[in-house]
Design an enzyme around this catalytic site. Structure first.
Site, mmCIF file in Angstrom:
data_model
loop_
_atom_site.group_PDB
_atom_site.id
_atom_site.type_symbol
_atom_site.label_atom_id
_atom_site.label_comp_id
_atom_site.label_asym_id
_atom_site.label_seq_id
_atom_site.Cartn_x
_atom_site.Cartn_y
_atom_site.Cartn_z
ATOM 1 N NE ARG B 305 -3.177 -2.846 0.535
ATOM 2 C CZ ARG B 305 -4.830 -2.867 1.494
ATOM 3 N NH1 ARG B 305 -4.880 -2.111 2.270
ATOM 4 N NH2 ARG B 305 -4.868 -3.766 1.605
ATOM 5 C CD GLU B 307 -3.604 4.449 3.376
ATOM 6 O OE1 GLU B 307 -4.694 5.100 4.092
ATOM 7 O OE2 GLU B 307 -4.137 2.946 3.208
ATOM 8 N NE ARG B 313 -5.876 2.382 12.709
ATOM 9 C CZ ARG B 313 -6.424 1.836 11.257
ATOM 10 N NH1 ARG B 313 -6.959 0.415 12.049
ATOM 11 N NH2 ARG B 313 -7.672 2.003 11.118
ATOM 12 C CG HIS B 314 -1.595 2.529 8.307
ATOM 13 N ND1 HIS B 314 -3.183 4.013 8.838
ATOM 14 C CD2 HIS B 314 -2.968 2.697 7.409
ATOM 15 C CE1 HIS B 314 -4.053 3.582 8.663
ATOM 16 N NE2 HIS B 314 -3.980 2.664 7.660
ATOM 17 C CD GLU B 456 -9.735 -3.790 8.602
ATOM 18 O OE1 GLU B 456 -9.860 -3.147 8.357
ATOM 19 O OE2 GLU B 456 -9.432 -4.627 8.143
ATOM 20 C CB SER B 459 -12.154 -5.298 5.473
ATOM 21 O OG SER B 459 -13.347 -4.872 4.727
ATOM 22 N NE ARG B 507 -3.915 -3.102 10.586
ATOM 23 C CZ ARG B 507 -4.840 -1.759 9.783
ATOM 24 N NH1 ARG B 507 -6.467 -2.287 9.796
ATOM 25 N NH2 ARG B 507 -4.765 -0.911 9.121
#
Lengths: 533, 533
Positions: B305, B307, B313-314, B456, B459, B507
């Site tokens: 990712r 991002e 948490r990323h 989370e 998903s 996670r």
């Protein structure tokens, strides 16, 4: 428009009762039949003609998890045995082929690698109308259907199906998901035997690019269903065997700041405002895990090679089964561990995947894979000698070419009757800078390759764990010391002697099964010319 | 120069006999002592002084697998029990700390997470000279040594070591691999408890970047040794549980021709003369495997990712535990399978990793993870109601914010006493285009998230397997149909209804253990600012 038929919710019609749903399904079924008629040569049943099969066949509305049929129990095709003769069962499977003739329709149902014959006979007693027979005859190949049927023992075995002792006689048939009428390839063609001595071998085959372009269909052949189950088995066995030996699974980064081994053959990546590379090997990270006291580690993951090699055995992305292990005094502690891992893996495949190996054998010429326990271990000079006796002259510091390796594989097979062996003590000159030199022979190294059917599937070595020697060897190889400073630094923190190796998963599966192309053992292969699907 | 001392082969001196090797080792040892002297405050023993320990201590020559000591049997530190009192054993371990006082040296040996006290006492009878004691006192911290010693029951337990009932009394000590004198961080500091109520908590801590920059050292702490063994356990349990349920492991390509979900947050790659992307999810490939009749699949691999999120948490690269499953009539068949997989995994961790969980607890505040069997499943409107009662107002089509999720986690914990739960039936508006709409409620969807300690970790959804509805939903979301043509095409070949989900491994481990940062559970984490080591 199909959407409005099958998924009224999208159109805002939320309050679909079960009754209404049934009605909608009926409507959809009629439309489906009309649509299919256009592609078929049959005739449309007169809509006014009474149909005593009503409610026994048709097209389900789109499966949106409405709650209908939740308690229905299904039987797998592979479990349709003669012991269940007379039982009524629900089966969900693909319609592989069908042939409607007057009052009968013969079809073949397929689920994974299992096939069974389905009979739909017009019978007022069983509420199977000619409209229903026609409906089934018009279901497109590869569609998924639900069948409620009686298991019936066959008078003579159905040779064309894997389930030959029984067939299914349908009383309900429902279309779950339809395939389009024109398929880009036919499963029968894609599954046709490719044996050299097989007279069938002359028939139509599907070329590899067509297969790969339409991989979803191609993967449905019994051989492919088996190949990828065997591949899952190789991974499982590899991990279980090593876990039982005390290895710890680790995960190594694929995005790295500097090319792993050399600047060549590495994919470059834009990384925010800078760039990065894709790891060509997890080796440095495995070694760091050893320096970090994990002692015995393995990792299974993607490995990337930007090599413009368009051969039967190269991919630009493959799955690496890598391991690294600290040892006490001799790297043969590691070599023996790896060798035994292979032997145990081969035994596991032979014993646990006999049906899958046989399924692959139905399509491809698969010679059973032979192995020894313990595995054969040769030293490089022995290989040179064997090749010399076969007329190939190599210097003691030369590497083996691919044809040499293949020839050697045949010689080893003839002499030792094994398709797997270990070749130890490669010349120092042909191995990477981090390879530990042999303490007794300045031209040799503590390194090894492992072979299956004459092709290399593992390359490994004792690594230099001494920072000074590592620096000296890197300089000798012209490696830029600055670029590997962090790597060298790992060994200034105290590090056990260690060795390891990397295995290409797809190669192992290809060679275990004796297949001719690595694209057959990569579910979605990547090569210089292919990044789709 | 150390290289010539310890690896004579490189210098061309190949014919090193064992005798010569011993001599070389002696020479190296002297040099080592001299070198270490510079960094120590001791005095150099007079070289002429007779040393009755000769041959009982020193520096091994570089371990090049010469064949020496191959048959020596070693005992693991964790196996040094009081039952072995009086036995002589070889141990290879790190010297964690040492303190030489006159005729004695106290040291702590560490192997993985186990520690034991080592005593080196001057004793002519045991051939332990003061030179030898000094040598041991000068071995740098984190060096690896071989010790031949007697296991001796301690009068009072050694509280500072994990092995407290016995200690080792050395008669030989050999340096296997030395660490440099100045370490970038101290293991004691890196391992220090970080509990809020701990008075020790005020002492020096090592900040996260220092840890990550020197990850090889940082990973040696007992907590890190345990964390990554637990992480391996999560992977093993995930795979074993699913394999036992009939799932097949697959491998999906990381290099793809088009961005998985959207053009944003994707890494671009140069691919020969063109470009490609790094997969943000294996989802499309899992779905193709379902369309290709593999029915139940899972895959464990790198997910990327791009991002620019710098949070606790990323990560830009993480390990995805993904699964996808065909179902017969209701996606809850899949939800229940995933839920049960988590429950079984939590039970497996609790039962099989108690020691590792306790080791993490020594350093970090770890509240035992609570779960229910079967797991708790709530529907989205219930969550809205619970939040409303707690004073947070949300519309029925709003997504939960991260703070909402955390609060909800606390509310659920208070009400149901579980750290894991499933939240089903998310609003259709907040889910991706391929999410199956709820057949009974136009604003809801057949989708779900799963949570651990209010964050989370999965998903998932029933995916639309109908090409027409998929096209309509993609258009509704403004997705370019041309770019997903191949994806849509997969569903024109007949496809079972199916659902699945993706789990972030790091996670799961972070939240299972109640840790505060995902970098603690990634061995070599990658974030927008870090691609090393």
């Amino acid at each position: 428009m199909v959407v409005s038929e099958t998924s009224p919710v999208v159109e805002g019609d939320a309050a679909v009762s079960k009754k209404a749903a049934k009605k909608a399904a009926k409507a959809a079924e009629k439309q489906q039949k009309k649509a299919e008629h256009k592609a078929s040569s049959g005739t449309t049943p007169a809509e006014s003609e009474p149909d005593y099969s009503e409610g026994h066949y048709g097209t389900y509305k789109l499966m949106q998890s409405s709650g209908e049929h939740r308690d229905r129990v299904y039987t797998d095709v592979k479990d349709l045995t003669v012991h269940k003769n007379g039982q009524n069962v629900w089966v969900r499977a693909r319609l592989q082929t069908s042939r409607a003739k007057g009052k009968q329709c013969f079809a073949v149902l397929r689920q994974n690698s299992s096939t069974v014959q389905l009979l739909v006979n017009v019978s007022e007693e069983m509420k199977v109308s000619k409209q229903m027979v026609k409906f089934v005859g018009n279901v497109t190949k590869e569609s998924i259907i639900d069948v409620y049927a009686t298991i019936v023992k066959t008078a003579i075995p159905v040779e064309s199906c894997t389930i030959s002792q029984v067939e299914l006689v349908a009383s309900e048939v429902w279309l779950v998901s339809s395939a389009r009428a024109q398929l880009p390839l036919q499963i029968e063609d894609a599954a046709r035997p490719e044996k050299n001595d097989d007279p069938e071998g002359l028939k139509i085959r599907v070329n590899q690019d067509t297969r790969l372009d339409n991989r979803v269909l191609d993967l449905r052949t019994p051989a492919n269903q088996a190949i990828f189950r065997i591949e899952a088995g190789v991974c499982r066995l590899f991990r279980d065997i090593l876990t039982n030996k005390g290895f710890v699974e680790i995960h190594t980064p694929k995005i790295i700041s500097a090319a792993s081994e050399s600047g060549a053959n590495v994919f470059t990546l834009s990384y925010f405002k800078s760039s990065a590379y894709l790891a060509q090997s997890p080796q440095l990270y495995k070694q760091m895990a050893i320096a970090a006291d994990f002692d015995k580690v393995f990792t299974v993951g993607a490995v990337f090679r930007a090599e413009d090699s368009n051969t039967h055995r190269h991919l630009t992305e493959f799955v690496g089964l890598d391991l690294e292990m600290a040892f006490k005094h001799h790297y043969h502690e590691v070599v023996d561990t790896i060798g035994q891992t292979f032997t145990d893996m081969f035994r596991g495949l032979r014993d646990q995947y006999a049906a899958e190996i046989a399924a692959v054998g139905q399509q491809f010429q698969v010679e059973p894979f032979k192995f020894l326990d313990p595995p054969l271990k040769l030293e490089f000079p022995q290989a040179i000698q064997m090749l010399k006796e076969a007329g190939v002259t190599l210097g003691e510091e030369d590497d083996l070419s691919t044809p040499d390796e293949k020839l050697l594989g045949r010689l080893v097979k003839a002499k030792y009757d094994t398709d797997f062996y270990i070749l130890d003590k490669y010349p120092l000159a042909v191995r990477p800078f981090y390879t530990m030199p042999d303490p007794n022979n300045p031209k040799a190294s503590n390194s090894y390759d492992m072979f299956m059917r004459g092709e290399e599937i593992l390359s490994g070595a004792q690594r230099i764990h001494d920072p000074e020697l590592l620096t000296a060897r890197a300089r000798h190889h012209g490696v830029d010391i600055n670029k590997i400073a962090a790597y060298i630094e790992s060994f200034r923190l105290g590090c056990s002697p260690h060795a390891g190796g990397g295995i290409g998963l797809e190669r192992v599966v290809m060679l275990y099964l004796g297949l001719d192309n690595i694209r057959k053992t990569s579910m979605f292969p990547r090569d210089p010319k292919r990044v789709t699907p």
